[in-house]
Write a protein that holds these residues in place. Structure first.
Motif, PDB file in Angstrom:
ATOM      1  N   PHE A 106       0.796  -1.306   0.031  1.00 19.58           N
ATOM      2  CA  PHE A 106      -0.288  -0.299  -0.519  1.00 19.58           C
ATOM      3  C   PHE A 106       0.901   1.203   0.491  1.00 19.58           C
ATOM      4  O   PHE A 106       0.786   1.561  -0.671  1.00 19.58           O
ATOM      5  CB  PHE A 106      -1.148  -0.317   1.165  1.00 19.58           C
ATOM      6  N   ASN A 107       1.894   1.302   0.751  1.00 21.46           N
ATOM      7  CA  ASN A 107       2.801   2.695   0.789  1.00 21.46           C
ATOM      8  C   ASN A 107       4.186   2.847  -0.291  1.00 21.46           C
ATOM      9  O   ASN A 107       3.315   3.830  -0.647  1.00 21.46           O
ATOM     10  CB  ASN A 107       3.659   2.350   2.183  1.00 21.46           C
ATOM     11  N   GLY A 108       3.953   0.913  -0.960  1.00 20.33           N
ATOM     12  CA  GLY A 108       4.948   1.763  -2.209  1.00 20.33           C
ATOM     13  C   GLY A 108       3.718   1.589  -3.044  1.00 20.33           C
ATOM     14  O   GLY A 108       4.135   2.902  -4.465  1.00 20.33           O
ATOM     15  N   ILE A 109       2.964   1.642  -3.350  1.00 26.17           N
ATOM     16  CA  ILE A 109       2.097   2.129  -4.425  1.00 26.17           C
ATOM     17  C   ILE A 109       1.945   3.927  -4.406  1.00 26.17           C
ATOM     18  O   ILE A 109       1.481   4.676  -5.460  1.00 26.17           O
ATOM     19  CB  ILE A 109       0.908   1.135  -4.433  1.00 26.17           C
ATOM     20  N   LEU A 110       1.342   4.552  -2.798  1.00 28.27           N
ATOM     21  CA  LEU A 110       0.892   5.035  -2.520  1.00 28.27           C
ATOM     22  C   LEU A 110       2.407   6.378  -3.063  1.00 28.27           C
ATOM     23  O   LEU A 110       2.086   7.618  -3.582  1.00 28.27           O
ATOM     24  CB  LEU A 110       0.797   5.553  -1.366  1.00 28.27           C
ATOM     25  N   SER A 111       3.622   6.066  -2.807  1.00 34.07           N
ATOM     26  CA  SER A 111       4.480   6.766  -3.048  1.00 34.07           C
ATOM     27  C   SER A 111       4.909   6.755  -4.465  1.00 34.07           C
ATOM     28  O   SER A 111       6.091   7.343  -5.468  1.00 34.07           O
ATOM     29  CB  SER A 111       5.512   6.252  -2.430  1.00 34.07           C
ATOM     30  N   GLY A 112       4.559   5.455  -5.243  1.00 35.75           N
ATOM     31  CA  GLY A 112       4.878   5.686  -6.877  1.00 35.75           C
ATOM     32  C   GLY A 112       4.508   6.113  -8.116  1.00 35.75           C
ATOM     33  O   GLY A 112       4.334   7.341  -7.745  1.00 35.75           O
ATOM     34  N   ALA A 113       4.358   5.676  -8.604  1.00 34.30           N
ATOM     35  CA  ALA A 113       3.708   6.206 -10.485  1.00 34.30           C
ATOM     36  C   ALA A 113       2.424   6.755 -10.225  1.00 34.30           C
ATOM     37  O   ALA A 113       2.061   5.691  -9.500  1.00 34.30           O
ATOM     38  CB  ALA A 113       4.494   5.871 -10.863  1.00 34.30           C
ATOM     39  N   GLU A 114       2.041   7.372 -11.643  1.00 37.41           N
ATOM     40  CA  GLU A 114       0.525   7.415 -11.363  1.00 37.41           C
ATOM     41  C   GLU A 114       0.568   7.262 -12.816  1.00 37.41           C
ATOM     42  O   GLU A 114       0.812   6.259 -13.152  1.00 37.41           O
ATOM     43  CB  GLU A 114       0.139   9.257 -11.803  1.00 37.41           C
ATOM     44  N   GLY A 115      -0.857   6.951 -12.796  1.00 32.49           N
ATOM     45  CA  GLY A 115      -1.858   6.004 -13.583  1.00 32.49           C
ATOM     46  C   GLY A 115      -3.165   5.089 -13.278  1.00 32.49           C
ATOM     47  O   GLY A 115      -3.009   5.166 -12.484  1.00 32.49           O
ATOM     48  N   LEU A 116      -3.679   4.507 -14.238  1.00 36.69           N
ATOM     49  CA  LEU A 116      -4.974   3.648 -14.156  1.00 36.69           C
ATOM     50  C   LEU A 116      -3.989   3.083 -13.308  1.00 36.69           C
ATOM     51  O   LEU A 116      -5.050   1.437 -11.861  1.00 36.69           O
ATOM     52  CB  LEU A 116      -5.724   3.852 -15.264  1.00 36.69           C
ATOM     53  N   PRO A 117      -3.216   1.398 -14.089  1.00 34.51           N
ATOM     54  CA  PRO A 117      -3.228  -0.137 -13.440  1.00 34.51           C
ATOM     55  C   PRO A 117      -2.797   0.649 -11.724  1.00 34.51           C
ATOM     56  O   PRO A 117      -2.864  -0.617 -11.320  1.00 34.51           O
ATOM     57  CB  PRO A 117      -1.881   0.151 -13.838  1.00 34.51           C
ATOM     58  N   MET A 118      -1.462   2.014 -11.899  1.00 33.58           N
ATOM     59  CA  MET A 118      -1.280   1.775  -9.624  1.00 33.58           C
ATOM     60  C   MET A 118      -3.093   2.171  -9.003  1.00 33.58           C
ATOM     61  O   MET A 118      -2.695   1.400  -8.558  1.00 33.58           O
ATOM     62  CB  MET A 118      -0.749   3.117  -9.833  1.00 33.58           C
ATOM     63  N   LEU A 119      -3.913   2.957 -10.412  1.00 32.76           N
ATOM     64  CA  LEU A 119      -5.415   2.885  -9.171  1.00 32.76           C
ATOM     65  C   LEU A 119      -5.918   2.063  -8.905  1.00 32.76           C
ATOM     66  O   LEU A 119      -6.159   1.651  -7.614  1.00 32.76           O
ATOM     67  CB  LEU A 119      -5.671   3.981  -9.791  1.00 32.76           C
ATOM     68  N   LEU A 120      -5.767   0.619  -9.611  1.00 27.81           N
ATOM     69  CA  LEU A 120      -6.121  -0.623  -9.931  1.00 27.81           C
ATOM     70  C   LEU A 120      -5.695  -1.571  -8.750  1.00 27.81           C
ATOM     71  O   LEU A 120      -6.438  -1.388  -7.798  1.00 27.81           O
ATOM     72  CB  LEU A 120      -6.253  -1.008 -11.044  1.00 27.81           C
ATOM     73  N   ALA A 121      -4.398  -1.563  -9.267  1.00 26.56           N
ATOM     74  CA  ALA A 121      -3.991  -2.110  -7.659  1.00 26.56           C
ATOM     75  C   ALA A 121      -3.950  -1.261  -6.382  1.00 26.56           C
ATOM     76  O   ALA A 121      -3.779  -2.203  -5.572  1.00 26.56           O
ATOM     77  CB  ALA A 121      -1.876  -1.575  -8.076  1.00 26.56           C
ATOM     78  N   LEU A 122      -3.786  -0.078  -6.345  1.00 23.44           N
ATOM     79  CA  LEU A 122      -4.556   0.611  -4.770  1.00 23.44           C
ATOM     80  C   LEU A 122      -6.050   0.090  -4.694  1.00 23.44           C
ATOM     81  O   LEU A 122      -6.000  -0.269  -3.115  1.00 23.44           O
ATOM     82  CB  LEU A 122      -4.666   2.074  -4.866  1.00 23.44           C
TER      83      LEU A 122
END
Length: 66
Positions: A10-26
């Protein structure tokens, strides 16, 4: 252990790149965290129903009632 891993992801996703794939992963990680918390709550509730409140809680409640 799964809870710890989910928090790191969760913390890695929040501090990572932007975009739809990251939003879906989150969204997926948050959904898994909600399911895990629900399972933990149900187990805690079943334990509490079986064993009742802790002894120190009962004593504290009696002392406040006096």
């Amino acid at each position: 252990m799964l809870s710890i891993i989910l928090h790191f992801v969760f913390n890695g996703i929040l501090s990572g790149a932007e975009g739809l794939p990251m939003l879906l992963a989150l969204g997926t990680v948050v959904t898994l965290m909600i399911i895990l918390a629900g399972r933990y709550y149900l187990a805690f509730e079943a334990h509490a129903r079986q064993h009742g409140p802790p002894t120190n809680y009962t004593l504290l409640k009696e002392q406040r009632g006096r």
